[in-house]
Scaffold this motif. Structure first.
Motif, PDB file in Angstrom:
ATOM      1  N   GLU A 160       0.834  -1.199   0.000  1.00  0.00           N
ATOM      2  CA  GLU A 160       0.000   0.000   0.000  1.00  0.00           C
ATOM      3  C   GLU A 160       0.872   1.253   0.000  1.00  0.00           C
ATOM      4  O   GLU A 160       0.587   2.222  -0.716  1.00  0.00           O
ATOM      5  CB  GLU A 160      -0.927  -0.003   1.214  1.00  0.00           C
ATOM      6  CG  GLU A 160      -2.033  -1.042   1.141  1.00  0.00           C
ATOM      7  CD  GLU A 160      -2.760  -1.218   2.462  1.00  0.00           C
ATOM      8  OE1 GLU A 160      -3.739  -1.983   2.485  1.00  0.00           O
ATOM      9  OE2 GLU A 160      -2.337  -0.610   3.484  1.00  0.00           O
ATOM     10  N   GLY A 201      -8.352   0.323  -3.782  1.00  0.00           N
ATOM     11  CA  GLY A 201      -9.496   0.333  -2.865  1.00  0.00           C
ATOM     12  C   GLY A 201      -9.056   0.474  -1.418  1.00  0.00           C
ATOM     13  O   GLY A 201      -9.693   1.195  -0.634  1.00  0.00           O
ATOM     14  N   HIS A 202      -7.974  -0.185  -1.050  1.00  0.00           N
ATOM     15  CA  HIS A 202      -7.453  -0.058   0.319  1.00  0.00           C
ATOM     16  C   HIS A 202      -7.045   1.384   0.605  1.00  0.00           C
ATOM     17  O   HIS A 202      -7.344   1.922   1.696  1.00  0.00           O
ATOM     18  CB  HIS A 202      -6.234  -0.970   0.503  1.00  0.00           C
ATOM     19  CG  HIS A 202      -6.570  -2.425   0.504  1.00  0.00           C
ATOM     20  ND1 HIS A 202      -5.611  -3.404   0.580  1.00  0.00           N
ATOM     21  CD2 HIS A 202      -7.754  -3.079   0.438  1.00  0.00           C
ATOM     22  CE1 HIS A 202      -6.187  -4.593   0.562  1.00  0.00           C
ATOM     23  NE2 HIS A 202      -7.494  -4.417   0.472  1.00  0.00           N
ATOM     24  N   ARG A 204      -8.147   4.084  -0.770  1.00  0.00           N
ATOM     25  CA  ARG A 204      -9.345   4.917  -0.662  1.00  0.00           C
ATOM     26  C   ARG A 204     -10.008   4.740   0.698  1.00  0.00           C
ATOM     27  O   ARG A 204     -10.438   5.721   1.320  1.00  0.00           O
ATOM     28  CB  ARG A 204     -10.322   4.569  -1.781  1.00  0.00           C
ATOM     29  CG  ARG A 204      -9.882   5.067  -3.150  1.00  0.00           C
ATOM     30  CD  ARG A 204     -10.733   4.505  -4.261  1.00  0.00           C
ATOM     31  NE  ARG A 204     -10.401   5.097  -5.555  1.00  0.00           N
ATOM     32  CZ  ARG A 204     -10.771   4.589  -6.715  1.00  0.00           C
ATOM     33  NH1 ARG A 204     -11.502   3.465  -6.754  1.00  0.00           N
ATOM     34  NH2 ARG A 204     -10.426   5.184  -7.852  1.00  0.00           N
ATOM     35  N   GLN A 205     -10.092   3.508   1.167  1.00  0.00           N
ATOM     36  CA  GLN A 205     -10.712   3.252   2.477  1.00  0.00           C
ATOM     37  C   GLN A 205      -9.941   3.950   3.600  1.00  0.00           C
ATOM     38  O   GLN A 205     -10.539   4.468   4.541  1.00  0.00           O
ATOM     39  CB  GLN A 205     -10.757   1.745   2.748  1.00  0.00           C
ATOM     40  CG  GLN A 205     -11.777   0.979   1.913  1.00  0.00           C
ATOM     41  CD  GLN A 205     -13.208   1.336   2.275  1.00  0.00           C
ATOM     42  OE1 GLN A 205     -13.505   1.720   3.412  1.00  0.00           O
ATOM     43  NE2 GLN A 205     -14.114   1.209   1.308  1.00  0.00           N
ATOM     44  N   LYS A 206      -8.628   3.984   3.499  1.00  0.00           N
ATOM     45  CA  LYS A 206      -7.813   4.516   4.586  1.00  0.00           C
ATOM     46  C   LYS A 206      -7.575   6.024   4.496  1.00  0.00           C
ATOM     47  O   LYS A 206      -7.358   6.676   5.530  1.00  0.00           O
ATOM     48  CB  LYS A 206      -6.458   3.801   4.613  1.00  0.00           C
ATOM     49  CG  LYS A 206      -6.576   2.320   4.982  1.00  0.00           C
ATOM     50  CD  LYS A 206      -5.216   1.645   5.036  1.00  0.00           C
ATOM     51  CE  LYS A 206      -5.356   0.180   5.457  1.00  0.00           C
ATOM     52  NZ  LYS A 206      -4.048  -0.500   5.584  1.00  0.00           N
ATOM     53  N   GLU A 208      -9.289   8.435   1.909  1.00  0.00           N
ATOM     54  CA  GLU A 208     -10.329   9.310   1.349  1.00  0.00           C
ATOM     55  C   GLU A 208     -11.393   9.610   2.397  1.00  0.00           C
ATOM     56  O   GLU A 208     -11.713   8.763   3.234  1.00  0.00           O
ATOM     57  CB  GLU A 208     -10.996   8.642   0.135  1.00  0.00           C
ATOM     58  CG  GLU A 208     -10.096   8.471  -1.075  1.00  0.00           C
ATOM     59  CD  GLU A 208     -10.042   9.731  -1.943  1.00  0.00           C
ATOM     60  OE1 GLU A 208     -10.584  10.778  -1.530  1.00  0.00           O
ATOM     61  OE2 GLU A 208      -9.453   9.645  -3.041  1.00  0.00           O
ATOM     62  N   ASP A 210     -14.554  10.073   1.580  1.00  0.00           N
ATOM     63  CA  ASP A 210     -15.667   9.238   1.115  1.00  0.00           C
ATOM     64  C   ASP A 210     -15.112   8.258   0.088  1.00  0.00           C
ATOM     65  O   ASP A 210     -14.993   8.594  -1.100  1.00  0.00           O
ATOM     66  CB  ASP A 210     -16.760  10.112   0.495  1.00  0.00           C
ATOM     67  CG  ASP A 210     -17.981   9.288   0.079  1.00  0.00           C
ATOM     68  OD1 ASP A 210     -17.922   8.040   0.161  1.00  0.00           O
ATOM     69  OD2 ASP A 210     -18.979   9.902  -0.347  1.00  0.00           O
ATOM     70  N   PRO A 211     -14.755   7.048   0.512  1.00  0.00           N
ATOM     71  CA  PRO A 211     -14.144   6.079  -0.415  1.00  0.00           C
ATOM     72  C   PRO A 211     -14.999   5.775  -1.638  1.00  0.00           C
ATOM     73  O   PRO A 211     -14.470   5.448  -2.700  1.00  0.00           O
ATOM     74  CB  PRO A 211     -13.975   4.827   0.459  1.00  0.00           C
ATOM     75  CG  PRO A 211     -13.940   5.331   1.862  1.00  0.00           C
ATOM     76  CD  PRO A 211     -14.859   6.521   1.887  1.00  0.00           C
ATOM     77  N   ALA A 212     -16.331   5.897  -1.496  1.00  0.00           N
ATOM     78  CA  ALA A 212     -17.215   5.607  -2.631  1.00  0.00           C
ATOM     79  C   ALA A 212     -17.173   6.718  -3.683  1.00  0.00           C
ATOM     80  O   ALA A 212     -17.515   6.486  -4.849  1.00  0.00           O
ATOM     81  CB  ALA A 212     -18.651   5.420  -2.139  1.00  0.00           C
ATOM     82  N   PRO A 214     -14.238   9.006  -4.444  1.00  0.00           N
ATOM     83  CA  PRO A 214     -12.869   9.473  -4.180  1.00  0.00           C
ATOM     84  C   PRO A 214     -12.561  10.804  -4.864  1.00  0.00           C
ATOM     85  O   PRO A 214     -13.009  11.061  -5.982  1.00  0.00           O
ATOM     86  CB  PRO A 214     -11.999   8.348  -4.740  1.00  0.00           C
ATOM     87  CG  PRO A 214     -12.856   7.680  -5.765  1.00  0.00           C
ATOM     88  CD  PRO A 214     -14.258   7.768  -5.243  1.00  0.00           C
TER      89      PRO A 214
END
Length: 229
Positions: A160, A201-202, A204-206, A208, A210-212, A214
């Motif tokens: 990552e 995706g990882h 973005r989750q950590k 962002e 709003d990961p959905a 970005p």
């Protein structure tokens, strides 16, 4: 009056060689920042970005390859390896990590000075890049390999982190899937695009808000990804 000499980061654990190279650099009109370990080099990089880095591979607290990868993650400065390791795979590993040239020990002062001149001619003007950058609530310190979000540390796996460092080194540019896979995973993985989707995706989750939806790690459909600060 400010010092206009090129700054050279010299990372070499043997004091005699460090002195020898330092004198050669002075004769070339360079200002050497001498370090005997990986930790000293990292501390020096926090203070000033070099115009050229000269790095030994065998350091007492780690491998020079680590430093090459870290430096290449944020600085375009040329990197010259000085090493007693003369095997082809050692040279390949260093060059693949981001080094620009490789000089085997023992070496002559004339050849060293010529290679320094050649690399300084190729350096970007000016180098002045910082190892620290921020976007949104995130701050990345590439010299310390630290990532924080809203002031809190963020744990990233090695993959990552390498993906993040590669993306933020090219702000605004579209990086193809093959390029990202080659730089982060290696040449054997250039067809493994599913890895890239999972690890973006990882990030973005950590990182962002709003990961959905970005704002910083954007998908360029059918091509690759783009980082926007």
């Amino acid at each position: 009056m400010s010092d206009q000499r090129p700054t050279v980061l010299l990372v070499e654990d043997e004091a005699q060689i460090r002195r020898f190279v330092g004198l050669a650099l002075a004769d070339e009109g360079c200002a050497a920042v001498e370090c005997g370990s990986l930790s000293e080099a990292r501390a020096a990089l926090r203070l000033r970005a070099p115009d050229l880095a000269i790095v030994d591979l065998g350091l007492p607290d780690g491998s020079g390859i680590e430093l090459v990868r870290e430096l290449r993650g944020w600085s375009p400065a040329p990197i010259l390896i000085l090493s007693a390791r003369s095997e082809e795979h050692d040279k390949i590993d260093a060059l693949d990590a981001g080094a620009d040239d490789y000089l085997c020990k023992p070496f002559g002062v004339g050849e060293l000075r010529a290679r320094v001149r050649a690399q300084l001619r190729r350096r970007p003007h000016p180098v002045g890049t910082s190892p620290q950058m921020s976007f949104g609530k995130v701050t990345v310190d590439l010299s310390l390999r630290q990532v924080t979000r809203a002031g809190e540390p963020v744990h990233l796996t090695p993959i990552e982190y390498r993906l993040l460092a590669t993306l933020i080194a090219h702000p605004g540019q579209v990086l193809t899937q093959r390029k990202l896979l080659r730089e982060v995973w290696g040449p054997a993985y250039v067809e493994s695009s599913h890895y890239l989707r999972v690890y973006v995706g990882h990030l973005r989750q950590k990182l962002e808000d709003d990961p959905a939806r970005p704002r910083h790690f954007l998908t360029e459909t059918g091509v690759g990804y783009r980082f926007v600060a």
